[in-house]
Design a protein around this motif. Structure first.
Motif, mmCIF file in Angstrom:
data_model
loop_
_atom_site.group_PDB
_atom_site.id
_atom_site.type_symbol
_atom_site.label_atom_id
_atom_site.label_comp_id
_atom_site.label_asym_id
_atom_site.label_seq_id
_atom_site.Cartn_x
_atom_site.Cartn_y
_atom_site.Cartn_z
ATOM 1 N N ILE A 1 0.864 -1.183 0.000
ATOM 2 C CA ILE A 1 0.000 0.000 0.000
ATOM 3 C C ILE A 1 0.902 1.235 0.000
ATOM 4 C CG2 ILE A 1 -1.804 1.272 1.238
ATOM 5 C CD1 ILE A 1 -2.613 -1.410 2.535
ATOM 6 N N VAL A 2 0.836 2.022 -1.065
ATOM 7 C CA VAL A 2 1.695 3.205 -1.181
ATOM 8 C C VAL A 2 0.807 4.446 -1.199
ATOM 9 C CG1 VAL A 2 3.401 4.418 -2.580
ATOM 10 C CG2 VAL A 2 3.429 1.919 -2.479
ATOM 11 N N ALA A 3 1.098 5.379 -0.320
ATOM 12 C CA ALA A 3 0.356 6.642 -0.311
ATOM 13 C C ALA A 3 1.071 7.627 -1.222
ATOM 14 C CB ALA A 3 0.285 7.195 1.106
ATOM 15 N N VAL A 4 0.300 8.309 -2.063
ATOM 16 C CA VAL A 4 0.848 9.386 -2.894
ATOM 17 C C VAL A 4 0.322 10.682 -2.300
ATOM 18 C CG1 VAL A 4 0.973 10.387 -5.207
ATOM 19 C CG2 VAL A 4 0.867 7.895 -4.930
ATOM 20 N N MET A 5 1.263 11.475 -1.771
ATOM 21 C CA MET A 5 0.874 12.684 -1.050
ATOM 22 C C MET A 5 1.418 13.920 -1.765
ATOM 23 S SD MET A 5 1.721 11.443 2.807
ATOM 24 C CE MET A 5 0.671 12.689 3.567
ATOM 25 N N GLY A 6 0.853 15.060 -1.403
ATOM 26 C CA GLY A 6 1.344 16.303 -1.990
ATOM 27 C C GLY A 6 0.229 17.318 -2.036
ATOM 28 N N PRO A 7 0.585 18.614 -2.167
ATOM 29 C CA PRO A 7 -0.446 19.646 -2.172
ATOM 30 C C PRO A 7 -1.344 19.569 -3.413
ATOM 31 C CG PRO A 7 1.765 20.606 -2.437
ATOM 32 C CD PRO A 7 1.947 19.135 -2.264
ATOM 33 N N VAL B 1 -4.203 -4.411 -8.670
ATOM 34 C CA VAL B 1 -3.862 -3.050 -8.216
ATOM 35 C C VAL B 1 -5.161 -2.265 -8.009
ATOM 36 C CG1 VAL B 1 -2.556 -0.938 -8.669
ATOM 37 C CG2 VAL B 1 -1.773 -3.099 -9.660
ATOM 38 N N ILE B 2 -5.262 -1.622 -6.852
ATOM 39 C CA ILE B 2 -6.417 -0.760 -6.589
ATOM 40 C C ILE B 2 -5.929 0.685 -6.586
ATOM 41 C CG2 ILE B 2 -8.197 -0.131 -4.904
ATOM 42 C CD1 ILE B 2 -7.845 -3.115 -3.896
ATOM 43 N N PHE B 3 -6.558 1.515 -7.386
ATOM 44 C CA PHE B 3 -6.249 2.940 -7.423
ATOM 45 C C PHE B 3 -7.318 3.661 -6.604
ATOM 46 C CE2 PHE B 3 -4.506 1.083 -11.218
ATOM 47 C CZ PHE B 3 -3.245 1.660 -11.315
ATOM 48 N N ALA B 4 -6.892 4.311 -5.555
ATOM 49 C CA ALA B 4 -7.852 5.009 -4.693
ATOM 50 C C ALA B 4 -7.475 6.483 -4.661
ATOM 51 C CB ALA B 4 -7.830 4.403 -3.296
ATOM 52 N N ASP B 5 -8.311 7.323 -5.297
ATOM 53 C CA ASP B 5 -8.015 8.755 -5.391
ATOM 54 C C ASP B 5 -8.866 9.501 -4.364
ATOM 55 O OD1 ASP B 5 -7.196 11.236 -6.154
ATOM 56 O OD2 ASP B 5 -7.850 11.082 -8.238
ATOM 57 N N ILE C 1 -2.627 1.949 -4.575
ATOM 58 C CA ILE C 1 -2.026 3.268 -4.752
ATOM 59 C C ILE C 1 -3.062 4.260 -4.248
ATOM 60 C CG2 ILE C 1 -1.132 4.957 -6.394
ATOM 61 C CD1 ILE C 1 -0.200 2.598 -8.092
ATOM 62 N N LEU C 2 -2.705 4.893 -3.159
ATOM 63 C CA LEU C 2 -3.658 5.685 -2.399
ATOM 64 C C LEU C 2 -3.278 7.160 -2.499
ATOM 65 C CD1 LEU C 2 -5.820 5.834 -0.080
ATOM 66 C CD2 LEU C 2 -3.942 5.400 1.514
ATOM 67 N N VAL C 3 -4.022 7.919 -3.290
ATOM 68 C CA VAL C 3 -3.759 9.354 -3.382
ATOM 69 C C VAL C 3 -4.530 10.045 -2.268
ATOM 70 C CG1 VAL C 3 -4.175 11.432 -4.756
ATOM 71 C CG2 VAL C 3 -3.310 9.373 -5.863
ATOM 72 N N THR C 4 -3.816 10.779 -1.444
ATOM 73 C CA THR C 4 -4.502 11.459 -0.337
ATOM 74 C C THR C 4 -3.695 12.661 0.127
ATOM 75 O OG1 THR C 4 -5.479 11.191 1.862
ATOM 76 C CG2 THR C 4 -3.430 10.000 1.461
ATOM 77 N N HIS C 5 -4.387 13.659 0.643
ATOM 78 C CA HIS C 5 -3.655 14.759 1.286
ATOM 79 C C HIS C 5 -3.877 14.691 2.802
ATOM 80 C CE1 HIS C 5 -7.680 16.462 0.891
ATOM 81 N NE2 HIS C 5 -7.373 17.169 1.960
ATOM 82 N N GLU C 6 -4.543 13.613 3.254
ATOM 83 C CA GLU C 6 -4.817 13.479 4.686
ATOM 84 C C GLU C 6 -3.797 12.542 5.338
ATOM 85 O OE1 GLU C 6 -9.179 13.299 5.901
ATOM 86 O OE2 GLU C 6 -9.207 12.486 3.886
ATOM 87 N N PRO C 7 -2.948 13.067 6.230
ATOM 88 C CA PRO C 7 -1.936 12.215 6.865
ATOM 89 C C PRO C 7 -2.517 11.000 7.586
ATOM 90 C CG PRO C 7 -1.433 14.518 7.259
ATOM 91 C CD PRO C 7 -2.795 14.479 6.610
ATOM 92 N N ARG C 8 -3.683 11.136 8.206
ATOM 93 C CA ARG C 8 -4.240 9.981 8.944
ATOM 94 C C ARG C 8 -4.638 8.861 7.988
ATOM 95 N NH1 ARG C 8 -8.706 10.859 10.771
ATOM 96 N NH2 ARG C 8 -8.740 12.962 9.954
ATOM 97 N N VAL C 9 -5.014 9.231 6.771
ATOM 98 C CA VAL C 9 -5.330 8.222 5.753
ATOM 99 C C VAL C 9 -4.027 7.605 5.236
ATOM 100 C CG1 VAL C 9 -6.337 7.898 3.462
ATOM 101 C CG2 VAL C 9 -7.514 9.308 5.147
ATOM 102 N N ALA C 10 -3.028 8.455 5.015
ATOM 103 C CA ALA C 10 -1.723 7.966 4.537
ATOM 104 C C ALA C 10 -1.094 7.009 5.547
ATOM 105 C CB ALA C 10 -0.793 9.143 4.274
ATOM 106 N N ALA C 11 -1.453 7.149 6.810
ATOM 107 C CA ALA C 11 -0.873 6.285 7.858
ATOM 108 C C ALA C 11 -1.319 4.827 7.708
ATOM 109 C CB ALA C 11 -1.236 6.822 9.245
#
Lengths: 174, 225
Positions: free
Chosen positions: B33-39, B162-166, B196-206
């Motif tokens: 599970i990889v979080a993709v983070m960024g503004p 692969v699951i893409f979760a935006d 592949i988890l796109v999120t700007h929420e740190p608690r979700v990225a955790a």
């Protein structure tokens, strides 16, 4: 954490001796930091001196300290006052993270690396808490969530600062 | 460590004069599970769309199981998306005219499965995501959290690799967001699907195993095996 008020609150359920109180405290609040016996007895002795608890007999056949304590009417009033008084919000105006970023910028070092390293450390801590929360009971979940929301606030600040790094650099380097 | 199942390298993508990706790359291994983070506007969603073969980068490569997906025909790429990939978006994007069970069965029906078989599988997934009781409701009749769990069931029903979760929890409150993340990550672990988890929420990225940070079209903290 006010141990005195917490012990008074636990005594509202009925008289207990010191060992019982320690056990109840640890069960509810001592996940990472169980109470020492010394703290229990020194706190009880202070509460006794201020009339907030009273001795309520001695259990027969026990060890050296089987004294039971009960909360007094003054003790109950003290708990009520404590619960009704909001905790002072922590203002977080002295931030080591902010200081590190400014020092990095002032000295021409890569502030972005400071932020990236901190983000990774924060996220790792949040991952550990998330794992613990998923395996834990409701108490664990609530305690971990409290920590997670605070770490998340730091992370949001790290992101915002990263986005403003160029402006900040112009300002601190004049 | 194993080779990444899905891998993007040196991606460049512009929309008009705006460069959305400028040398971005990342990889994900099976079961990871990889979080993709960024503004906002950093290129996170463009990166995800390139990885999923929804858009084609101007340059750079995306490989799935070692095969360059840019060289596939449109038909082969569509089949790949339907059978190997699952998608969850911020707003569930369920079909409002269909019931929840019909929505979840839809990818199977598009793949040629019979209705009865497809809906039986869909019901299993709805139950696993704790929304078995809304199977016969239409999306407009369920709560936001329930709708998103239905969308997760739809993403998982084909057994994707692969699951893409935006931003899958972007429209939910903290409580429902956590519920969706717990169920999504448990299900992906059980099926060994990568997320592949796109999120700007740190608690979700955790909930991820590691993170990739996108900023101005670049990726940071890229780890290849």
């Amino acid at each position: 954490m006010s141990i005195g008020h917490t012990l008074l609150g636990l005594l509202e359920h009925g008289p207990r001796h010191g060992y019982d109180l320690k056990r109840a405290y640890d069960e509810h609040f001592g996940q990472d930091r169980p109470l020492h016996y010394g703290q229990v007895y020194s706190t009880l002795s202070r509460l006794l001196k201020h009339g907030l608890v009273t001795e309520d007999g001695i259990e027969q056949g026990g060890g050296p300290d089987r004294k039971r304590y009960a909360v007094t009417a003054e003790g109950v009033t003290d708990v009520e006052r404590w619960l009704a008084t909001p905790e002072k919000p922590e203002l977080y105006l002295q931030s080591t993270l902010y200081t590190k970023v400014v020092i990095a910028l002032l000295s021409g070092r890569a502030a972005e690396e400071v932020l990236d390293g901190q983000r990774a450390a924060h996220l790792n801590a949040m991952r550990e808490l998330t794992v613990r929360k998923r395996a834990g009971d409701l108490t664990d979940q609530l305690i971990c969530d409290h920590a997670l929301f605070h770490l998340e606030a730091d992370l949001r600040w790290l992101e915002l600062t990263a986005a403003r790094l160029a402006d900040l650099e112009r300002r601190v380097r004049g | 460590m194993s080779e990444p199942l899905l891998r993007a390298e040196a991606l460049v993508k512009s929309f008009g004069r705006t460069k959305a990706l400028d040398g971005a790359g990342m990889g994900v291994r099976a079961g990871e599970i990889v979080a993709v983070m960024g503004p906002s506007g950093s290129g996170k969603s463009t990166l995800l769309h390139c990885l999923a073969g929804i858009i084609t980068p101007d340059s750079g490569t995306v490989t799935y199981g070692g095969q360059d997906i840019a060289t596939m025909s449109d038909t082969a790429r569509s089949a790949l998306r339907r059978t190997e990939f699952g998608f969850v978006f911020q707003f569930g994007q369920l079909v409002p005219e269909l019931t929840c069970v019909e929505n979840v069965a839809l990818p199977l029906r598009l793949g040629g499965r019979r209705r009865r078989e497809a809906e039986a599988l869909a019901r299993d997934w709805l139950a696993r995501l704790e929304v078995g009781d809304v199977a016969s409701n239409r999306p407009g009749e369920v709560s936001g959290g329930q709708g998103q769990r239905v969308a997760v069931a739809r993403a998982l029903v084909t057994g994707p690799k692969v699951i893409f979760a935006d931003e899958p929890t972007g429209a939910l409150d903290s409580f429902n967001g956590e519920h969706v993340m717990r169920l999504l990550t448990e299900a992906s672990r059980e099926t060994d699907a990568a997320v592949i988890l796109v999120t700007h929420e740190p608690r979700v990225a955790a909930y991820s195993d590691r993170e990739v940070v996108v900023r101005d079209g670049h990726t940071r903290a890229v780890e290849f095996a």
